[in-house]
Design a protein around this motif. Structure first.
Motif, PDB file in Angstrom:
ATOM      1  N   UNK A  87      38.232  43.611  49.785  1.00 11.74           N
ATOM      2  CA  UNK A  87      38.615  42.192  49.783  1.00 11.74           C
ATOM      3  C   UNK A  87      39.463  41.839  48.564  1.00 11.74           C
ATOM      4  N   UNK A  88      39.043  42.325  47.387  1.00 13.50           N
ATOM      5  CA  UNK A  88      39.771  41.979  46.162  1.00 13.50           C
ATOM      6  C   UNK A  88      41.109  42.715  46.076  1.00 13.50           C
ATOM      7  N   UNK A  89      41.205  43.881  46.658  1.00 14.47           N
ATOM      8  CA  UNK A  89      42.504  44.566  46.716  1.00 14.47           C
ATOM      9  C   UNK A  89      43.481  43.756  47.553  1.00 14.47           C
ATOM     10  N   UNK A 125      29.920  30.772  34.241  1.00 15.02           N
ATOM     11  CA  UNK A 125      30.505  31.136  32.952  1.00 15.02           C
ATOM     12  C   UNK A 125      31.340  32.399  33.080  1.00 15.02           C
ATOM     13  N   UNK A 126      30.851  33.381  33.839  1.00 13.19           N
ATOM     14  CA  UNK A 126      31.610  34.614  34.032  1.00 13.19           C
ATOM     15  C   UNK A 126      32.943  34.334  34.709  1.00 13.19           C
ATOM     16  N   UNK A 127      32.924  33.433  35.686  1.00 16.38           N
ATOM     17  CA  UNK A 127      34.172  33.081  36.364  1.00 16.38           C
ATOM     18  C   UNK A 127      35.099  32.312  35.432  1.00 16.38           C
ATOM     19  N   UNK A 128      34.537  31.406  34.620  1.00 17.65           N
ATOM     20  CA  UNK A 128      35.368  30.624  33.698  1.00 17.65           C
ATOM     21  C   UNK A 128      36.033  31.510  32.662  1.00 17.65           C
ATOM     22  N   UNK A 187      48.745  38.200  34.853  1.00 13.56           N
ATOM     23  CA  UNK A 187      47.623  38.323  33.916  1.00 13.56           C
ATOM     24  C   UNK A 187      46.484  37.397  34.325  1.00 13.56           C
ATOM     25  N   UNK A 188      46.828  36.154  34.679  1.00 14.32           N
ATOM     26  CA  UNK A 188      45.801  35.190  35.093  1.00 14.32           C
ATOM     27  C   UNK A 188      45.112  35.660  36.375  1.00 14.32           C
ATOM     28  N   UNK A 189      45.904  36.126  37.340  1.00  8.27           N
ATOM     29  CA  UNK A 189      45.346  36.575  38.621  1.00  8.27           C
ATOM     30  C   UNK A 189      44.389  37.743  38.434  1.00  8.27           C
ATOM     31  N   UNK A 190      44.807  38.740  37.663  1.00  6.17           N
ATOM     32  CA  UNK A 190      43.962  39.914  37.436  1.00  6.17           C
ATOM     33  C   UNK A 190      42.673  39.518  36.715  1.00  6.17           C
ATOM     34  N   UNK A 191      42.784  38.622  35.737  1.00  8.77           N
ATOM     35  CA  UNK A 191      41.596  38.207  34.985  1.00  8.77           C
ATOM     36  C   UNK A 191      40.613  37.453  35.874  1.00  8.77           C
ATOM     37  N   UNK A 241      36.982  38.865  37.037  1.00  9.01           N
ATOM     38  CA  UNK A 241      35.735  38.158  36.712  1.00  9.01           C
ATOM     39  C   UNK A 241      34.918  37.898  37.968  1.00  9.01           C
ATOM     40  N   UNK A 242      35.579  37.478  39.058  1.00  4.76           N
ATOM     41  CA  UNK A 242      34.854  37.243  40.309  1.00  4.76           C
ATOM     42  C   UNK A 242      34.278  38.528  40.871  1.00  4.76           C
ATOM     43  N   UNK A 243      35.015  39.623  40.752  1.00  4.36           N
ATOM     44  CA  UNK A 243      34.510  40.906  41.244  1.00  4.36           C
ATOM     45  C   UNK A 243      33.270  41.339  40.477  1.00  4.36           C
ATOM     46  N   UNK A 244      33.307  41.195  39.161  1.00  6.71           N
ATOM     47  CA  UNK A 244      32.146  41.561  38.346  1.00  6.71           C
ATOM     48  C   UNK A 244      30.932  40.730  38.739  1.00  6.71           C
TER      49      UNK A 244
END
Length: 329
Positions: free
Chosen positions: A10-12, A257-260, A302-306, A310-313
């Motif tokens: 999904x994230x790919x 917080x992880x997502x933020x 950079x924003x997209x990858x970050x 974070x959402x994947x983690x």
């Protein structure tokens, strides 16, 4: 295992979709980076003949004689090689160099401010939720009002009071220009001094959301049976509050917080503009104003990858913490 494979797939796909939008959206804007460079060249009395324009198109990857699909394929190929292109805003500096120079400033400023607002909001929310119905509940509307205040307005107030009137803090910049940037005591102290007001702006604006969320979760947790059991055992109120109620109430806030943290790299454009802070937010605004495709695409990447990272983690951690999320996968 199937759960984790589905999440990764999904994230790919989400990353590919974001990269595709990242390519096409800047090109839907009026103007292009070649026009910007040609206008600068003309202002300085330089040659504006078709051969110069053609050279700029080839350099910036905006060849009008090349089909858009071919430009898209070339864009993806350059990303694989780590080539983000040449920035028009600070021509002829590579966009990757501009980003890597600005990104640490934003990560330090917004990252530390986010950590401080989260910690302060969780602590205050825990206490207010535990003592609900007391005068402490008045903190909730006060902090939510501050959260509704626009960033730029709050930043201007802080500048006017603490920077201009009291002269406790500098008005502009990320550090004193008399110091050379580097890991030395003088420069670090100057950077902290200049970053205090921008960080305070972010903390004041965001602490209310964390406080309100934690307070509501504490009120919900205190009605659970395990709290009643802990009271029946005669445990101290402080232990019940921290080890039972707060420990369970904080879980949704930790996920948020992880997502933020993923949005930390996007910076705070308005705050950075008010304080002329050398972060990524100011560079993004500069890129939009100059139709700087390469810099815009690099910052959005950079924003997209970050954010996706974070959402994947968070998703993977939830799968480990709560097996119910993997049910039916």
């Amino acid at each position: 295992m199937r759960y984790y494979i589905r999440k990764l797939a999904f994230y790919v796909v989400a990353l590919w979709a974001a990269l595709t939008l990242n390519f096409f959206i800047p090109r839907l804007m009026p103007g292009n980076p070649v026009d910007t460079l040609m206008a600068r060249l003309q202002q300085r009395g330089g040659s504006v003949d078709p051969s110069v324009r053609r050279a700029y198109e080839l350099l910036l990857g905006t060849d009008t004689q090349q089909p858009l699909w071919d430009q898209y394929v070339a864009y993806l190929g350059n990303l694989v090689r780590g080539d983000l292109g040449i920035s028009v805003s600070v021509f002829p500096t590579p966009a990757s160099e501009v980003i890597f120079q600005s990104l640490p400033w934003t990560i330090v400023l917004v990252g530390i401010a986010t950590l401080m607002s989260f910690a302060l909001g969780i602590v205050l929310g825990t206490v207010v939720g535990w003592k609900r119905g007391t005068w402490l509940d008045s903190l909730v509307p006060a902090t939510t009002v501050l959260a509704a205040v626009p960033y730029f307005w709050l930043a201007l107030i802080l500048v006017a009071v603490f920077g201009s009137a009291l002269r406790w803090f500098p008005l502009l910049g990320g550090y004193d220009v008399v110091f050379d940037p580097g890991w030395n005591a003088e420069f670090v102290q100057s950077a902290i001094f200049h970053g205090t007001l921008p960080a305070l702006t972010i903390v004041i604006s965001s602490v209310g959301g964390w406080l309100l969320g934690m307070r509501n979760m504490m009120v919900s947790a205190m009605s659970e049976d395990y709290i009643l059991t802990a009271r029946a055992k005669g445990l101290r109120n402080s232990r019940i509050m921290t080890h039972y109620a707060a420990r369970n109430a904080v879980l949704p806030s930790v996920a948020g917080f992880a997502i933020s943290l993923g949005f930390v790299v996007s910076g705070s454009i308005l705050t950075e503009q008010v304080f002329s802070y050398p972060g990524i937010g100011g560079k993004l605004l500069q890129a939009v104003q100059n139709n700087d495709y390469a810099l815009m695409q690099g910052i959005f990447l950079v924003i997209t990858v970050a954010v996706l990272g974070a959402n994947l983690v968070v998703d993977l951690l939830y799968g480990l913490i709560d097996p119910r999320t993997r049910a039916g996968q």
